[in-house]
Write a protein that holds these residues in place. Structure first.
Motif, PDB file in Angstrom:
ATOM      1  N   GLY A   1       0.768  -1.364  -0.136  1.00 20.73           N
ATOM      2  CA  GLY A   1       0.043   0.655   0.255  1.00 20.73           C
ATOM      3  C   GLY A   1       0.533   1.121  -0.240  1.00 20.73           C
ATOM      4  N   ALA A   2       2.320   1.337   0.595  1.00 22.00           N
ATOM      5  CA  ALA A   2       2.683   2.168   0.798  1.00 22.00           C
ATOM      6  C   ALA A   2       3.639   2.291  -0.683  1.00 22.00           C
ATOM      7  N   SER A   3       4.448   1.811  -1.413  1.00 19.25           N
ATOM      8  CA  SER A   3       4.451   2.015  -2.715  1.00 19.25           C
ATOM      9  C   SER A   3       3.499   2.272  -3.501  1.00 19.25           C
ATOM     10  N   ASN A   4       1.823   1.927  -3.881  1.00 16.22           N
ATOM     11  CA  ASN A   4       1.648   1.984  -4.546  1.00 16.22           C
ATOM     12  C   ASN A   4       0.196   3.133  -4.114  1.00 16.22           C
ATOM     13  N   GLN A   5      -0.066   3.309  -2.553  1.00 17.13           N
ATOM     14  CA  GLN A   5      -0.948   4.389  -2.349  1.00 17.13           C
ATOM     15  C   GLN A   5      -0.029   5.537  -2.355  1.00 17.13           C
ATOM     16  N   LEU A   6       0.587   5.244  -1.396  1.00 15.90           N
ATOM     17  CA  LEU A   6       1.441   6.371  -0.996  1.00 15.90           C
ATOM     18  C   LEU A   6       2.683   6.227  -2.357  1.00 15.90           C
ATOM     19  N   GLY A   7       3.008   5.828  -3.185  1.00 13.36           N
ATOM     20  CA  GLY A   7       3.885   6.148  -4.202  1.00 13.36           C
ATOM     21  C   GLY A   7       2.950   7.306  -5.280  1.00 13.36           C
ATOM     22  N   GLU A   8       1.334   6.876  -4.553  1.00 10.87           N
ATOM     23  CA  GLU A   8       0.077   8.058  -5.469  1.00 10.87           C
ATOM     24  C   GLU A   8       0.196   9.565  -5.339  1.00 10.87           C
ATOM     25  N   PHE A   9       0.752  10.030  -3.410  1.00  9.34           N
ATOM     26  CA  PHE A   9       0.702  10.664  -3.522  1.00  9.34           C
ATOM     27  C   PHE A   9       2.194  11.732  -3.285  1.00  9.34           C
ATOM     28  N   GLU A  10       3.556  10.788  -3.272  1.00  5.62           N
ATOM     29  CA  GLU A  10       4.029  11.357  -3.728  1.00  5.62           C
ATOM     30  C   GLU A  10       4.607  11.777  -5.179  1.00  5.62           C
ATOM     31  N   SER A  11       3.661  10.857  -5.737  1.00  2.43           N
ATOM     32  CA  SER A  11       4.261  11.422  -7.525  1.00  2.43           C
ATOM     33  C   SER A  11       3.757  12.941  -7.541  1.00  2.43           C
ATOM     34  N   GLY A  12       1.998  12.597  -6.834  1.00  2.32           N
ATOM     35  CA  GLY A  12       1.446  14.054  -6.766  1.00  2.32           C
ATOM     36  C   GLY A  12       1.987  15.383  -6.717  1.00  2.32           C
ATOM     37  N   VAL A  13       2.542  15.178  -5.608  1.00  2.00           N
ATOM     38  CA  VAL A  13       3.055  16.370  -4.943  1.00  2.00           C
ATOM     39  C   VAL A  13       4.873  16.723  -5.686  1.00  2.00           C
ATOM     40  N   THR A  14       4.870  16.091  -5.551  1.00  2.00           N
ATOM     41  CA  THR A  14       6.441  15.835  -7.030  1.00  2.00           C
ATOM     42  C   THR A  14       5.730  16.568  -8.007  1.00  2.00           C
ATOM     43  N   ALA A  15       4.900  16.113  -8.886  1.00  2.00           N
ATOM     44  CA  ALA A  15       4.448  17.131 -10.136  1.00  2.00           C
ATOM     45  C   ALA A  15       4.251  18.055  -9.970  1.00  2.00           C
ATOM     46  N   ALA A  16       2.870  18.430  -9.259  1.00  2.00           N
ATOM     47  CA  ALA A  16       2.664  20.187  -8.223  1.00  2.00           C
ATOM     48  C   ALA A  16       4.069  20.789  -8.021  1.00  2.00           C
ATOM     49  N   LEU A  17       4.979  20.198  -7.410  1.00  2.00           N
ATOM     50  CA  LEU A  17       5.957  20.640  -8.013  1.00  2.00           C
ATOM     51  C   LEU A  17       7.098  20.827  -9.093  1.00  2.00           C
ATOM     52  N   LEU A  18       8.065  20.180  -9.452  1.00  2.00           N
ATOM     53  CA  LEU A  18       8.422  20.296 -10.459  1.00  2.00           C
ATOM     54  C   LEU A  18       7.861  19.925 -12.086  1.00  2.00           C
ATOM     55  N   GLY A  19       7.009  19.329 -12.546  1.00  2.00           N
ATOM     56  CA  GLY A  19       6.086  18.937 -12.898  1.00  2.00           C
ATOM     57  C   GLY A  19       6.266  17.288 -13.438  1.00  2.00           C
TER      58      GLY A  19
END
Length: 401
Positions: free
Chosen positions: A350-368
């Motif tokens: 779950g951490a790798s999938n759902q928490l990874g989605e959160f990490e991707s969302g935050v990173t995309a909001a900052l860096l594209g």
């Protein structure tokens, strides 16, 4: 019983069919939720937050999840959790019909679905070794994985096309698939663990964590998947890539979500007939490295066909790693511990999938989105190198058991 007889083994066929319906329902729902959330808010962060709300129950209920799977009748647990997912899909259906569906409601349903899936996963995983003999478990794991991947190929494409007609149709189809999976659970034999967890003491509930920590190969394999997918996961950003980079509609999003499953199901069918028996550690590390490279290619691509191809390769690599990890973790865990060990494994997944989605969302909001995905793929490659040094016995492991 031979491997071919799995096709005529009624309990396994019911288990396999339930996997198809559950995975199909979830994938249809995921396409609709992702596209609707991005249409409502246009925010990469909100896409990531959806994954976070789905992940939170795995943390909040981590100690109870494994205890429940090791104490109570596992078939009933699976039926109840699938029924809860029916309720979540029906809530989205009602919100779509009534016109009151908003980001807060989607977050609430994501939390509800995450709770159901958190309790469902260890019980489902612990059911399989009680259905088929141990010598056939690698084949059964691969065959069960092929069920999920078959649904993931078809369901997102169907969900994407149906969403173009109306989101309520997508949510209704998801509810129907979950309802069928709920009914199939009662075709399985009852399976209440004998001599397992009896009291919900902290020491008993933490037994799964201690067991994994005492087995370096198991701990290394589970944590490898955690960090590799946590960094390399790009699925949360697929609505952005489909709409803004590859310039497709919801049908394109459905195809993108289906692409990894195309590679995964071809691989699972191959592995079901030709199980991995040698150099499994090295093979797993190579597969995770290929996963990272495919992620980088996807992040750099602006062509729809190249993006699809990269996701297909990503699915091949992920399936090889998953079958190796899932098989030897189950084989090396006693039945009385499988629920608690699967609960910890579920937290990592779950951490790798759902928490990874959160990490991707935050990173995309900052860096594209493109840079976020590329950096995630590079991070996955770095994890492979580090883990080969931290867990040398895992890298040198020759057999599954």
């Amino acid at each position: 019983m031979s491997a071919d007889s799995l096709r005529h083994h009624r309990p396994f066929l019911a288990f396999w069919s339930a996997q198809v319906m559950t995975a199909g329902g979830f994938q249809v729902l995921t396409v609709a939720i992702g596209w609707q959330m991005y249409t409502l808010t246009g925010s990469a962060l909100d896409l990531g937050l959806t994954g976070l709300f789905e992940f939170l129950p795995r943390v909040l209920f981590m100690l109870q999840i494994g205890h429940v799977a090791d104490k109570y009748e596992r078939r009933l647990i699976c039926a109840l959790t699938k029924a809860l997912q029916v309720a979540g899909a029906l809530l989205l259906f009602a919100g779509s019909i009534g016109g009151w569906l908003n980001r807060e409601t989607i977050f609430a349903v994501a939390f509800l679905l995450g709770t159901a899936r958190a309790f469902e996963m260890p019980a489902m995983q612990a059911l399989l070794p009680g259905i088929v003999p141990a010598p056939l478990l690698p084949t059964a794991v691969a065959a069960a994985a092929s069920a999920r991947q078959a649904a993931i190929i078809i369901a997102p494409a169907i969900g994407g096309f149906l969403y173009a007609v109306g989101p309520d149709l997508t949510y209704g189809l998801s509810a129907l698939a979950y309802a069928v999976a709920t009914g199939l659970m009662f075709a399985l034999p009852q399976q209440k663990p004998q001599g397992g967890a009896q009291k919900a003491t902290l020491d008993n509930l933490l037994a799964g964590i201690r067991f994994i920590r005492s087995r370096p190969d198991i701990f290394g394999a589970i944590s490898l998947d955690l960090f590799a997918v946590l960094l390399g996961g790009a699925t949360a950003l697929l609505p952005i890539f489909a709409k803004d980079i590859l310039h497709t509609g919801p049908w394109g999003l459905g195809l993108l979500r289906s692409a990894p499953a195309v590679g995964a199901i071809a691989t699972s069918i191959w592995l079901a007939h030709f199980p991995l028996r040698q150099r499994v550690g090295r093979t797993m590390f190579i597969a995770v490295a290929v996963f990272g490279v495919a992620t980088i290619v996807f992040g750099l691509s602006t062509q729809f066909w190249l993006s699809l191809a990269a996701l297909v390769v990503l699915g091949v690599a992920d399936m090889i790693s998953m079958v190796i990890r899932g098989t030897f973790v189950q084989l090396e865990t006693p039945d009385t511990m499988r629920g608690r060990v699967s609960a910890v494994n579920g937290l990592f997944i779950g951490a790798s999938n759902q928490l990874g989605e959160f990490e991707s969302g935050v990173t995309a909001a900052l860096l594209g989105p493109m840079l976020a995905v590329v950096l995630g793929g590079v991070g996955t490659l770095a994890v492979v190198v580090i883990w080969m040094r931290l867990f040398p016995t895992l890298a040198q492991r020759d057999t599954l058991h």
